[in-house]
Every structure is written in structure tokens, then in C-alpha cells.
Design an enzyme around this catalytic site. Structure first.
Site, short mmCIF file in Angstrom:
data_model
loop_
_atom_site.label_atom_id
_atom_site.label_comp_id
_atom_site.label_asym_id
_atom_site.label_seq_id
_atom_site.Cartn_x
_atom_site.Cartn_y
_atom_site.Cartn_z
CG ASN A 165 -2.25 0.83 1.20
OD1 ASN A 165 -2.31 1.52 0.01
ND2 ASN A 165 -2.86 0.79 2.20
CG HIS A 174 -11.97 -2.72 10.16
ND1 HIS A 174 -11.12 -1.73 9.69
CD2 HIS A 174 -11.41 -3.73 10.34
CE1 HIS A 174 -9.90 -2.58 9.74
NE2 HIS A 174 -10.13 -3.71 10.16
NE ARG A 189 -9.99 -1.89 13.32
CZ ARG A 189 -8.91 -1.20 12.61
NH1 ARG A 189 -7.80 -1.68 12.68
NH2 ARG A 189 -9.00 -0.14 11.72
CE1 TYR A 224 -5.36 2.55 10.85
CE2 TYR A 224 -6.21 2.02 13.30
CZ TYR A 224 -5.83 1.72 11.63
OH TYR A 224 -6.26 0.54 11.20
CG ASP A 254 -4.74 -1.16 14.82
OD1 ASP A 254 -3.91 -1.05 15.34
OD2 ASP A 254 -4.72 -1.53 13.48
CG HIS A 272 -2.42 2.06 12.98
ND1 HIS A 272 -1.84 2.93 12.22
CD2 HIS A 272 -2.97 1.35 12.46
CE1 HIS A 272 -2.03 2.54 11.11
NE2 HIS A 272 -2.53 1.57 11.20
CD GLU A 325 -4.15 -4.58 14.79
OE1 GLU A 325 -5.47 -4.84 14.83
OE2 GLU A 325 -3.49 -4.13 13.71
CD GLU A 327 -1.25 -3.63 10.60
OE1 GLU A 327 -2.28 -4.25 11.04
OE2 GLU A 327 -1.23 -2.30 10.10
NE ARG A 341 -3.42 -7.69 13.29
CZ ARG A 341 -4.13 -7.20 12.37
NH1 ARG A 341 -5.30 -8.20 12.11
NH2 ARG A 341 -4.21 -6.34 11.41
CG HIS A 345 -2.98 -6.60 7.83
ND1 HIS A 345 -1.99 -6.36 7.03
CD2 HIS A 345 -3.78 -5.78 8.21
CE1 HIS A 345 -2.32 -4.75 6.71
NE2 HIS A 345 -3.58 -4.60 7.41
CG ASP A 400 -3.71 -2.33 2.77
OD1 ASP A 400 -4.59 -2.11 3.47
OD2 ASP A 400 -2.58 -2.74 3.21
CD GLU A 445 -7.52 -6.27 9.67
OE1 GLU A 445 -6.51 -6.58 9.47
OE2 GLU A 445 -8.04 -5.02 9.92
CD1 TRP A 469 -1.87 8.03 10.16
CD2 TRP A 469 -1.26 6.13 9.21
NE1 TRP A 469 -2.98 7.56 9.70
CE2 TRP A 469 -2.86 6.38 9.01
CE3 TRP A 469 -0.88 4.97 8.58
CZ2 TRP A 469 -3.57 5.27 8.37
CZ3 TRP A 469 -1.78 4.06 8.02
CH2 TRP A 469 -2.97 4.12 7.94
C1 GCO Z 1 -5.20 -3.06 10.27
C2 GCO Z 1 -4.30 -2.15 9.59
C3 GCO Z 1 -4.58 -1.21 8.44
C4 GCO Z 1 -3.41 -0.59 8.11
C5 GCO Z 1 -3.44 -0.59 6.55
C6 GCO Z 1 -2.33 0.23 6.10
O1 GCO Z 1 -5.10 -3.47 11.50
O2 GCO Z 1 -6.14 -3.46 9.43
O3 GCO Z 1 -3.81 -1.38 10.83
O4 GCO Z 1 -5.94 -0.34 8.79
O5 GCO Z 1 -3.56 0.93 8.36
O6 GCO Z 1 -3.52 -1.99 6.24
O7 GCO Z 1 -1.97 -0.11 4.63
MG MG Z 2 -3.59 -2.76 12.23
#
Ligand code: GCO
Ligand code: MG
Length: 422
Positions: free
Chosen positions: A57, A142, A167, A179, A230, A232, A256, A282, A303, A332, A336, A359, A422
Site C-alpha cells: 500500500n 471494522h 474491531r 486512525y 488497534d 496503530h 493491536e 501486520e 498478525r 491482517h 489493501d 481480519e 501514523w
Molecule cells: C489493520 C491495519 C490497517 C493498516 C493498513 C495500511 O489493522 O487493518 O492497521 O488499517 O493501516 O493496512 O495499509
Molecule cells: Mg492494524
């Protein structure tokens, strides 16, 4: 072509249950039916073909070049049945090991080869891995909302749709563009602009708010549904330990990416302070990224996905290693990761003995049309389909109608302007 040491058709291959499948061609197809995907198609002289996902991605073109310039030329003429040998050739042969670009390129080849072999045998891929360990694959969806109330409602919609695990991500009061919060609640697509969108982050505001969200979720929906979240990579280890502790009463399935994981030691501090289950990986590409986390039992779910970690050949090695410490998988599966990865993951999940959860972020109707697939969802479980191969195809004519659309992931800064994760 001249390959000095390697002989694609060695005598040892005589008498095998499937005849040699010489790789005749391999092509990279880039398409953007709502978002970008990079797909590798490998064709054999027997007419059997396989496809693999190589999407990275926001950095798609780097894997396209890696495959076209460095991998495809060495594949031509090889016997597609020799999945392990080709994996080792690409991994060891690169000399420059690991990393997201190399391992995605290897993954695309590996998944395409498993697809070819399963098709040649007329078997669903899960049968080659060792057969079914379960009747369905539990997935989590999600749910996200800008406010606490929006998020509660979004979770409710997933529960109504039959999901057993959800989630929850929410906008944070005082934080613009947190996020995981999309513009509509069905599809969330973070890679949203040609140049990275700038977002501003405050861990303090997030940590003040998040336990209220999970308290409200448990009050409204009880404790039967599995809830996930998550982080992140935004917190420091100490902050993550504090948050994990405060979330304990709400019994999350997992927290996560509580902190960035380049330093695997960081999880020792989190682990020693909280019993909230932890999931990581991930962004991992090999077993080496998770070795200490696994053997010191610092996490509960790994993950890493088929596409990030060099395909099924390497992912199952990670899963077997994790099983020794009773760590489960939680692949994951954001948008993407293409339907090809989703299909391969569902075969893997159907087999893997230490399965945890998968997921599942739905793709758009345009993406689903470009990638016809055998997998399906019902009652919170997914099924890979029982046809030969991994069950996902690519409609090349349709794919050609959606040219590459350069987009990057956002970046995050703290409120004083400092670059953050991020
Ligand atoms: C998740 C991930 C995604 C990522 C993304 C980046 O847990 O699904 O954190 O949301 O941010 O795959 O390309
Ligand atoms: Mg994630």
C-alpha cells in the site's frame, strides 16, 4: 534460458503424481478498482495458471519493478511444482534478505505456485496444507464512527450482520482524523491522496477517551461479542501498559499494535503490567521480526499475513513456531490486501491448528468484480470455497479499465508538530 546449476526438469522429478509444470510466462497486472492492487500471474506450459498478490500500500511500483526486473526473468523455465526450492532461491538468492518489497515479491510467486499446484491436483489449497481443521473461519469486521454514539451504532450494525467479533475505532474528542475512522462506515481507505494527508495526534486525549468507549460498548452489547482495538503503533510501551490495564474490565479479544515493534523487547514492559491480550505483526515480513515476541510469550496473536511474509511457505513456518508457545494467528486483512490474499489466507486459516481470528475488511463491489472469488461470509464465519486452488481469479479485461491511481498513506504529527507514527 541458461541456468547453470539449476535444472528445471531433473530426473528426480520423474514419477511424481503431477507432470512437470514448466513456467512459461509471468506477468504483473496493476489495477485500481477503487484502490490499487498488484497481481502476479504465472502461466505454465500445461495451461494451468496461478495468481498471487504483491500489493504494498502506497509503495506499489517498487514491488512491480522488483518482480519485473529481478524475479520474473529467473522464474521462466522452472518447474512450478518446486515451491519450496523456488522460495529458497528467491530468499537466499537475493542476498539482500527480508523487507516489505522483497517479501511481497516472494509472496506473490509463492501464492501463485500453491494455486497452480492445487489446481493441477484438482484440490482446494487447504487440502495441500494438511486439510480442514475447522468448519469456518471467524472473522472480525471494522466498526468505526466519528463520535462515541456513532461507534456504538456501527458496532451494533456488525453484530446484527452476524459478526462474532468487531474491531471498534472511534474519533477522539479534540483529535482531527484519528486512525481508523472513515468517511462512510462500510469502507475505510486510509491511502486517500497523492501526497500524504497530514494528521495531528494526541496520545493523552486518546487514552483519556478510549476506556469510555469500551465501557459503553460492554454496557450496550454485553460480553458475548468479541471486541478488538488497534492502537496503530501510537503509544510508548509505558502508555500501552497503562491503557492495557485500564481496558482489562472490558475483556478485549486483543489490543493491536500497542506500540511500535522494531524493538521486540518493548513488549516485555507492556506484558508485565497487563493481561489485556496483545496482537502484533501486520508490518512484519519474516519470522525474525517476531522471534523474541513469540519465544518469550510477549504476545498472544501474530498478525503477519500471507502477502507480507513471503507467502504460505513462510507464514506456516511462523504459525508452527508460534504454536509452541500457544500463540495464535490473527492475519491482517485490510482492504489493501487484495482478494487474492484474502482467498489464500482463508485456506491457511481453515488449516492452521493454532488459528485465532482473521481480519475481514470488505472490498468494494468494483474490486470484487475484478477478482471473482469462491470465498463467502455467513454467520460471522468465512469459507474459502472447496474448488481447486485458492479460488480467486483476476478478470484481466475488467482490470484493464482501472489504471493505476497513485495514493499514499497519511502521516501523523504530535500537536507541537513533531513527526509521529501514523
Ligand atoms: C489493520 C491495519 C490497517 C493498516 C493498513 C495500511 O489493522 O487493518 O492497521 O488499517 O493501516 O493496512 O495499509
Ligand atoms: Mg492494524
Amino acid at each position: 534460458m541458461s541456468q547453470s546449476v539449476f535444472t528445471p526438469h531433473s530426473k528426480a522429478s520423474q514419477g511424481s503424481s503431477i507432470p512437470p509444470l514448466k513456467i512459461r510466462s509471468a506477468r504483473v497486472i496493476v489495477t485500481s478498482p477503487g484502490r490499487n492492487f498488484v497481481t502476479l500471474k504465472i502461466e505454465t506450459d500445461q495451461g494451468v495458471y496461478g495468481i498471487g498478490d504483491a500489493t504494498l500500500n502506497g509503495r506499489e511500483k517498487s514491488v512491480v519493478a522488483y518482480l519485473e526486473d529481478h524475479v520474473i526473468p529467473v522464474l521462466i523455465g522452472r518447474d512450478a511444482r518446486r515451491i519450496e526450492d523456488i522460495w529458497q532461491y528467491l530468499y537466499r538468492g537475493a542476498y539482500w534478505r527480508r523487507g516489505p518489497v522483497t517479501m511481497r515479491a516472494i509472496a506473490a510467486v509463492d501464492v501463485a505456485l500453491w494455486d497452480i499446484k492445487a489446481k493441477a491436483l484438482g484440490a482446494p489449497l487447504y487440502d495441500l496444507l494438511g486439510g480442514k481443521s475447522r468448519e469456518g473461519v471467524m472473522v472480525y469486521g471494522h466498526a468505526n464512527g466519528e463520535t462515541l454514539e456513532d461507534t456504538l451504532e456501527a458496532v451494533g450494525r456488525y453484530i446484527e450482520a452476524g459478526y462474532k467479533a468487531v474491531r471498534a475505532q472511534s474519533g477522539v474528542p479534540g483529535v482531527d482524523l484519528a486512525y481508523g475512522v472513515g468517511r462512510g462506515d462500510l469502507y475505510y481507505e486510509p491511502a486517500d491522496a497523492q501526497l500524504p494527508t497530514e494528521t495531528v495526534w494526541s496520545t493523552r486525549k486518546y487514552m483519556n477517551y478510549l476506556p469510555n468507549l469500551f465501557e459503553a460498548l460492554r454496557k450496550r452489547y454485553g460480553f458475548d461479542v468479541e471486541l478488538l482495538h488497534d492502537g496503530h503503533h501510537r503509544m510508548t510501551p509505558l502508555e500501552a501498559a497503562q491503557l492495557g490495564k485500564r481496558l482489562e474490565p472490558y475483556q478485549l479479544f486483543w489490543l493491536e499494535d500497542a506500540t511500535q515493534a522494531e524493538n521486540q523487547d518493548a513488549f516485555r514492559l507492556i506484558r508485565s503490567h497487563t493481561t489485556t491480550p496483545l496482537a502484533v505483526g501486520e508490518v512484519f515480513n519474516t519470522i525474525w521480526d517476531a522471534k523474541d515476541l513469540i519465544q518469550e510469550q510477549l504476545i498472544d496473536y501474530i498478525r503477519t499475513s500471507v502477502v507480507a511474509a513471503g507467502g504460505l511457505t513462510h507464514l506456516r513456518r511462523i504459525a508452527d513456531f508460534a504454536s509452541v508457545w500457544q500463540i495464535k494467528t490473527g492475519c491482517h486483512g485490510a482492504t489493501d490486501l487484495s482478494p487474492v490474499t484474502m482467498g489464500a489466507a482463508l485456506h491457511f486459516d481453515t488449516w492452521v491448528p493454532n488459528f485465532g481470528i482473521q481480519e475481514y475488511m470488505r472490498h468494494t463491489a468494483e474490486t470484487d468484480a475484478v477478482f471473482p472469488h469462491a470465498y463467502s461470509f455467513s454467520d460471522g464465519l468465512m469459507h474459502p470455497g472447496d474448488g481447486p486452488g485458492h479460488g480467486v481469479d483476476l478478470d484481466e479485461a475488467l482490470a484493464a479499465k482501472y489504471p493505476y491511481d497513485p495514493r499514499q498513506l497519511p502521516v501523523a504529527r504530535l500537536e507541537d508538530g513533531t513527526m509521529w507514527n501514523w
